[in-house]
Design an enzyme around this catalytic site. Structure first.
Site, PDB file in Angstrom:
ATOM      1  N   LEU A 169       0.835  -1.203   0.000  1.00  0.00           N
ATOM      2  CA  LEU A 169       0.000   0.000   0.000  1.00  0.00           C
ATOM      3  C   LEU A 169       0.864   1.245   0.000  1.00  0.00           C
ATOM      4  O   LEU A 169       0.473   2.291  -0.494  1.00  0.00           O
ATOM      5  CB  LEU A 169      -0.899   0.020   1.242  1.00  0.00           C
ATOM      6  N   GLU A 212       5.206   2.754   0.837  1.00  0.00           N
ATOM      7  CA  GLU A 212       6.531   2.603   1.449  1.00  0.00           C
ATOM      8  C   GLU A 212       6.543   3.664   2.520  1.00  0.00           C
ATOM      9  O   GLU A 212       7.086   4.737   2.326  1.00  0.00           O
ATOM     10  CB  GLU A 212       7.640   2.873   0.421  1.00  0.00           C
ATOM     11  N   GLY A 213       5.890   3.363   3.638  1.00  0.00           N
ATOM     12  CA  GLY A 213       5.749   4.378   4.693  1.00  0.00           C
ATOM     13  C   GLY A 213       7.093   4.846   5.197  1.00  0.00           C
ATOM     14  O   GLY A 213       8.139   4.315   4.815  1.00  0.00           O
ATOM     15  N   ASN A 214       7.037   5.815   6.063  1.00  0.00           N
ATOM     16  CA  ASN A 214       8.253   6.380   6.622  1.00  0.00           C
ATOM     17  C   ASN A 214       9.108   5.321   7.310  1.00  0.00           C
ATOM     18  O   ASN A 214      10.316   5.437   7.376  1.00  0.00           O
ATOM     19  CB  ASN A 214       7.891   7.426   7.672  1.00  0.00           C
ATOM     20  N   PHE A 215       8.443   4.305   7.864  1.00  0.00           N
ATOM     21  CA  PHE A 215       9.180   3.397   8.736  1.00  0.00           C
ATOM     22  C   PHE A 215       9.353   2.022   8.124  1.00  0.00           C
ATOM     23  O   PHE A 215       9.755   1.085   8.780  1.00  0.00           O
ATOM     24  CB  PHE A 215       8.442   3.260  10.070  1.00  0.00           C
ATOM     25  N   GLY A 216       8.982   1.851   6.911  1.00  0.00           N
ATOM     26  CA  GLY A 216       9.049   0.544   6.283  1.00  0.00           C
ATOM     27  C   GLY A 216       7.782   0.351   5.466  1.00  0.00           C
ATOM     28  O   GLY A 216       6.979   1.271   5.339  1.00  0.00           O
ATOM     29  N   LYS A 217       7.634  -0.860   4.958  1.00  0.00           N
ATOM     30  CA  LYS A 217       6.504  -1.116   4.049  1.00  0.00           C
ATOM     31  C   LYS A 217       5.180  -1.220   4.790  1.00  0.00           C
ATOM     32  O   LYS A 217       5.126  -1.687   5.920  1.00  0.00           O
ATOM     33  CB  LYS A 217       6.747  -2.436   3.336  1.00  0.00           C
ATOM     34  N   VAL A 218       4.119  -0.819   4.101  1.00  0.00           N
ATOM     35  CA  VAL A 218       2.762  -1.078   4.589  1.00  0.00           C
ATOM     36  C   VAL A 218       2.104  -1.943   3.522  1.00  0.00           C
ATOM     37  O   VAL A 218       2.106  -1.592   2.340  1.00  0.00           O
ATOM     38  CB  VAL A 218       1.953   0.227   4.782  1.00  0.00           C
ATOM     39  N   ASP A 263       4.781  14.518  13.144  1.00  0.00           N
ATOM     40  CA  ASP A 263       5.041  14.505  11.697  1.00  0.00           C
ATOM     41  C   ASP A 263       3.715  14.615  10.949  1.00  0.00           C
ATOM     42  O   ASP A 263       3.485  13.904   9.982  1.00  0.00           O
ATOM     43  CB  ASP A 263       5.794  13.222  11.317  1.00  0.00           C
TER      44      ASP A 263
HETATM   45  N1  ADE Z   1      -1.324   3.209   3.868  1.00  0.00           N
HETATM   46  C1  ADE Z   1      -0.693   3.423   5.019  1.00  0.00           C
HETATM   47  N2  ADE Z   1      -1.460   3.078   6.056  1.00  0.00           N
HETATM   48  C2  ADE Z   1      -2.632   2.620   5.531  1.00  0.00           C
HETATM   49  C3  ADE Z   1      -3.843   2.138   6.078  1.00  0.00           C
HETATM   50  N3  ADE Z   1      -3.975   2.027   7.394  1.00  0.00           N
HETATM   51  N4  ADE Z   1      -4.841   1.799   5.236  1.00  0.00           N
HETATM   52  C4  ADE Z   1      -4.664   1.938   3.915  1.00  0.00           C
HETATM   53  N5  ADE Z   1      -3.559   2.391   3.335  1.00  0.00           N
HETATM   54  C5  ADE Z   1      -2.552   2.726   4.136  1.00  0.00           C
END
Ligand code: ADE
Length: 443
Positions: free
Chosen positions: A24, A26-32, A141
């Site tokens: 979903l 590449e969040g700040n802290f790793g993959k989501v 943040d």
């Molecule tokens: N991307 C980052 N966090 C998410 C989440 N909780 N639901 C859907 N997309 C996301």
């Protein structure tokens, strides 16, 4: 024994219960990653943290504490943490899945929102943020990218309480471009002398409100030094076409002085905010989040932990520059063409040290120097005549953080050749350090 972390593949199982799907973000802290609960069929989002990174960064206890407090957050406008599962090498945070994307994408593609629609989202944002503050959790943040939208257009703030995780250092310890930006950062955070998490979050909410109602950022510049000056001064143009109440609220939030800035409870009493306001009803805490405490244990050699969550946590040059990866740093780190009237360079000396060093260099070179309105006025008089100054330069030091300053030299008038010599000497003596050259090469 070295345990190598495996990459998560689509279809992989986590905790025998969740099947991982597409990435979903590449969040700040790793993959989501998207995940489905195999028993209920319900969708979730799973944030994946590498244990080794946490050990390397010496933030184990910090992370455990943060995860412990995250389970306390049960608000309709905050992304819910459902479960924490750990393997030998990873920590999986099972989060509420929010399916409407980022508010950032909505504003970028459709433009600003009407005051009525923007107000509803801002009310939800303030409800969410003040709820977390009341539980002692600060975001640090907040930006449009961290505000998700659900299927019916309500907002859900993500990444609350994850500020302990350094955002821009990756496995190799280097900075990487995640295209975050410091446009949302409060001036007192940039000043780096310690700040209060609540007032800093309030500022960021003000930036979000501004963007929602206008479609653009209140403080923006491709040059980092100029951007920081704008944030410090707090001088922003508020469009005339906004209602007087909206303009007043924005001005009160974007007050560069944190001690006079409007507070969360005052925002809730503000005329613009109060219209059609129905506060959310957070759920009672029934403590039903399952945390895999045993597996979460991270074996780390004893050693000092960095308390990144303390109110006085100071961003260092790496974090700061990491936040700025989308900005043009060329003018910030490289020696600018000294034939130009204005040049800037960075230095790791403190503000006071720099000012003293500039003074002593220019005096050695036979210039005279006066301090006026916080700037150094450097002049050199023509050898021939008493009153005919042939070079006048203003030198100003902008403190970005305690050990990161920008020196700006501006020629008012005079001999270009002498000005160039002065600039080169100052840069040589005080300017671009080896580490900054390396940092500049990173981008
Ligand atoms: N991307 C980052 N966090 C998410 C989440 N909780 N639901 C859907 N997309 C996301």
């Amino acid at each position: 024994m070295v345990i190598f972390a495996r990459k998560e593949k689509e279809g992989m199982r986590v905790g025998n219960k969740y099947e991982l799907g597409r990435t979903l973000g590449e969040g700040n802290f790793g993959k989501v990653k998207f995940a489905r609960n195999l028993d209920s069929g319900h969708p979730f989002a799973v944030k994946i943290l590498e244990k080794q990174r946490i050990i390397d960064l010496k933030i184990t206890d910090q992370i455990k504490r943060e995860i412990g407090t995250l389970k306390l957050l049960k608000h309709p406008n905050v992304v819910r943490l459902h479960e924490v599962i750990a393997s030998k090498t990873k920590i999986y945070m099972v989060l509420e899945y929010v399916n409407g994307g980022e508010l950032f994408e909505k504003i970028s593609s459709k433009g600003k929102l009407s005051e009525a629609v923007g107000r509803r989202l801002f009310q939800q944002l303030i409800d969410a943020v003040s709820y977390c503050h009341d539980k002692g959790i600060f975001h640090r943040d907040l930006k449009l990218e961290n505000v998700l939208v659900d299927a019916v257009g309500n907002i859900k703030v993500s990444d609350f309480g994850l500020s302990a995780l350094p955002q821009h250092l990756q496995d190799d310890g280097l900075l990487h471009t995640t295209c975050g930006s410091p446009n949302y950062v409060a001036p007192e955070v940039l000043k780096n002398k310690g700040y209060d998490g609540a007032t800093a979050d309030t500022w960021s909410c003000g930036i979000i409100l501004y963007v929602i109602l206008t479609g653009y950022l209140p403080f923006d510049d491709r040059n980092l030094a100029v951007l920081f000056q704008k944030i410090f001064k707090g001088e922003t143009q508020i469009p005339k076409w906004l209602s007087p109440e909206a303009k007043h609220l924005i001005r009160r939030i974007l007050d560069p002085n944190p001690s006079t800035r409007i507070t969360m409870s005052e925002i809730k009493e503000h005329d613009w905010f109060k219209q059609d306001y129905t506060p959310a009803h957070p759920e009672e805490d029934d403590d039903d989040v399952h945390i895999d405490d045993e597996a979460l244990s991270i074996n780390e050699p004893p050693g000092a932990e960095k308390d990144l969550n303390s109110p006085s946590h100071r961003i260092n040059a790496f974090e700061l520059i990491g936040m700025s990866s989308c900005l043009d740093l060329s003018g910030f780190f490289e020696k600018e063409d000294v034939s130009e009237r204005k040049i800037r360079f960075t230095s790791n000396y403190t503000h006071e040290e720099l000012t003293e060093r500039i003074k002593s260099t220019v005096l050695q070179m036979g210039f005279s120097v006066q301090k006026k309105n916080g700037k150094l006025k450097v002049t050199q008089e023509h050898k021939g005549g008493k009153n005919s100054a042939n070079l006048s330069v203003a030198a100003e030091v902008f403190e970005i953080s305690h050990m990161l300053n920008v020196v700006e030299l501006r020629k008012s008038f005079g001999d270009g050749k002498v000005y160039r010599q002065l600039c080169e000497k100052l840069m040589h003596d005080h300017g671009v350090s080896r580490s900054q050259e390396l940092l500049a090469a990173e981008f």
